[in-house]
Design an enzyme around this catalytic site. Structure first.
Site, PDB file in Angstrom:
ATOM      1  N   SER A 177     -15.873   4.816 -19.515  1.00 56.50           N
ATOM      2  CA  SER A 177     -15.282   4.327 -18.270  1.00 56.50           C
ATOM      3  C   SER A 177     -16.335   4.150 -17.185  1.00 56.50           C
ATOM      4  O   SER A 177     -16.122   3.414 -16.213  1.00 56.50           O
ATOM      5  CB  SER A 177     -14.187   5.283 -17.780  1.00 56.50           C
ATOM      6  OG  SER A 177     -14.744   6.525 -17.371  1.00 56.50           O
ATOM      7  N   PRO A 211     -12.502  12.484 -17.880  1.00 51.27           N
ATOM      8  CA  PRO A 211     -13.527  13.499 -18.169  1.00 51.27           C
ATOM      9  C   PRO A 211     -14.801  13.403 -17.317  1.00 51.27           C
ATOM     10  O   PRO A 211     -15.717  14.175 -17.508  1.00 51.27           O
ATOM     11  CB  PRO A 211     -13.847  13.239 -19.637  1.00 51.27           C
ATOM     12  CG  PRO A 211     -13.644  11.759 -19.794  1.00 51.27           C
ATOM     13  CD  PRO A 211     -12.476  11.416 -18.911  1.00 51.27           C
ATOM     14  N   GLY A 213     -16.471  10.105 -16.098  1.00 51.42           N
ATOM     15  CA  GLY A 213     -17.308   8.914 -16.163  1.00 51.42           C
ATOM     16  C   GLY A 213     -17.628   8.335 -14.791  1.00 51.42           C
ATOM     17  O   GLY A 213     -18.778   8.019 -14.483  1.00 51.42           O
ATOM     18  N   ASP A 229      -8.927  16.452 -10.479  1.00 51.73           N
ATOM     19  CA  ASP A 229      -8.161  16.273 -11.715  1.00 51.73           C
ATOM     20  C   ASP A 229      -7.819  17.642 -12.279  1.00 51.73           C
ATOM     21  O   ASP A 229      -8.669  18.546 -12.284  1.00 51.73           O
ATOM     22  CB  ASP A 229      -8.967  15.474 -12.749  1.00 51.73           C
ATOM     23  CG  ASP A 229      -8.077  14.831 -13.804  1.00 51.73           C
ATOM     24  OD1 ASP A 229      -7.260  15.549 -14.408  1.00 51.73           O
ATOM     25  OD2 ASP A 229      -8.201  13.615 -14.008  1.00 51.73           O
ATOM     26  N   ASP A 249      -3.576  17.763  -7.839  1.00 49.98           N
ATOM     27  CA  ASP A 249      -2.886  16.494  -8.049  1.00 49.98           C
ATOM     28  C   ASP A 249      -3.566  15.419  -7.198  1.00 49.98           C
ATOM     29  O   ASP A 249      -3.641  15.547  -5.968  1.00 49.98           O
ATOM     30  CB  ASP A 249      -1.420  16.647  -7.640  1.00 49.98           C
ATOM     31  CG  ASP A 249      -0.598  15.386  -7.914  1.00 49.98           C
ATOM     32  OD1 ASP A 249      -1.192  14.327  -8.170  1.00 49.98           O
ATOM     33  OD2 ASP A 249       0.645  15.468  -7.863  1.00 49.98           O
ATOM     34  N   LYS A 294      -3.508  -0.547 -13.469  1.00 52.42           N
ATOM     35  CA  LYS A 294      -3.106  -0.748 -14.858  1.00 52.42           C
ATOM     36  C   LYS A 294      -1.886  -1.669 -14.877  1.00 52.42           C
ATOM     37  O   LYS A 294      -0.827  -1.315 -14.353  1.00 52.42           O
ATOM     38  CB  LYS A 294      -2.757   0.591 -15.512  1.00 52.42           C
ATOM     39  CG  LYS A 294      -3.754   1.718 -15.217  1.00 52.42           C
ATOM     40  CD  LYS A 294      -5.108   1.496 -15.839  1.00 52.42           C
ATOM     41  CE  LYS A 294      -6.033   2.674 -15.550  1.00 52.42           C
ATOM     42  NZ  LYS A 294      -7.372   2.508 -16.131  1.00 52.42           N
TER      43      LYS A 294
END
Length: 345
Positions: A177, A211, A213, A229, A249, A294
């Site tokens: 990403s 994770p 990126g 996160d 959050d 998205k």
């Protein structure tokens, strides 16, 4: 072989991500002459002017000038040279291109061999000049027997061949990403803006960081990052001194002090992400943002437009100027990347 008729309407050649031809066509609002699913390109006719910066799904914007439909296997050079129109008289570059498909990739060897031969002929005839303001000459091969010939305006097109800016995957980055954010900085920002807006010590927030990126890329630019996160960070960013991992959050977190950058790549409905980022910028919590929307499988253009309109409604209530741009980048998939920035008067 065919050449353009001056009485005909303007024709355009557009490249796009294969599978997004319908979306590319829909946002241009231009009549299609050719728009096959999963082909990675479209031929349109009718609109005298299109603006590349306003087209989210278009990778490259080319004025179509001519077509050679039956290229011989043994001598492609002669008919192509004959088909290149006399106007414009000179070009700044020659780009031989193919669709971004598996079939298109099979032509890459031919392109590499053929490019210097054609360019040598054009230079010998005075058609090439070292002037970046001149149009580029594009010869696009949908297949080995067909060529579409056109030009692109350097001020109204992508600066990358095939409209694709490929980024190199960093060895230490925890996920691919990172390529999306790296490409965004290159595509959306001018060289002057990079100097002004990317400086060591700047503060950034990465919402939905795991994770890590996007956090990794911000750290590589010298920024101090709050990675928000509930999931774990991986690799070097997990214990990096420039990263503060907050297991919170992303929709509820706000920093105590305004930050220079907000980035967000959360998997969530586009309208919800758009509202979140618009509020960050409008409230002054961040000066500028990169974020991904998205999109649904159906009605992508409608979903994108609704999200962008909602952002403009929030921003227009403020007295400051702002910039809002959206583009489906090469490293994006079922998504588009958006840039939103508060601009000083």
């Amino acid at each position: 072989m065919s050449t353009p008729n001056p009485t005909k309407l303007q024709q355009w050649l557009l490249y796009c991500r294969p599978g997004f031809e319908r979306d590319c066509l829909q946002e241009t609002q231009v009549s299609p002459l050719e728009a096959s699913a999963n082909s990675g390109f479209l031929i349109l006719q009718g609109k005298p002017r299109l603006h590349y910066d306003q087209l989210t799904f278009t990778r490259q914007l080319i004025t179509l000038l001519a077509e050679v439909s039956e290229l011989p296997d043994r001598d492609r050079l002669t008919p192509l040279l004959a088909a290149i129109p006399d106007i414009p008289a000179q070009f700044s570059a020659l780009w031989l291109e193919t669709p971004d498909t598996n079939d298109g990739k099979t032509l890459s060897g031919f392109i590499k061999r053929f490019q210097p031969l054609l360019e040598e002929k054009l230079r010998a005839s005075g058609r090439m000049a070292e002037d970046p303001s001149l149009p580029r000459l594009h010869i696009f091969f949908p297949d080995k027997n067909r060529a579409l010939i056109g030009t692109s305006d350097p001020r109204n097109s992508s600066t990358a061949a095939m409209g694709i800016l490929r980024m190199k995957m960093p060895y230490e980055a925890p996920s691919r990403s990172v390529l999306k954010l790296a490409e965004a900085f290159e595509v959306f920002l001018s060289e002057d803006e990079k100097i002004q807006w990317i400086r060591p010590g700047m503060r950034a927030v990465d919402l939905g960081a795991a994770p890590g990126g996007w956090t990794w890329h911000l750290v590589s630019l010298g920024m101090q990052v709050e990675a928000v996160d509930n999931g774990p960070l991986k690799g070097v960013v997990a214990d990096h001194p420039s990263v503060k991992h907050l297991r919170l959050d992303g929709f509820r977190y706000r920093p105590k002090h305004a930050v220079d950058w907000l980035v967000c790549d959360m998997i969530e409905q586009p309208g919800r992400v758009a509202a979140l980022v618009a509020d960050w910028i409008a409230s002054g919590s961040a000066s500028r943002a990169f974020f991904n929307l998205k999109l649904p499988m159906k009605k992508r253009v409608e979903a994108l437009n609704e999200a962008l309109v909602s952002i403009r409604e929030v921003m227009d209530k403020k007295s400051f100027k702002y910039r809002l741009k959206a583009k489906q980048l090469y490293h994006d998939r079922e998504e588009v990347t958006v840039f939103l920035a508060r601009i000083k008067r």
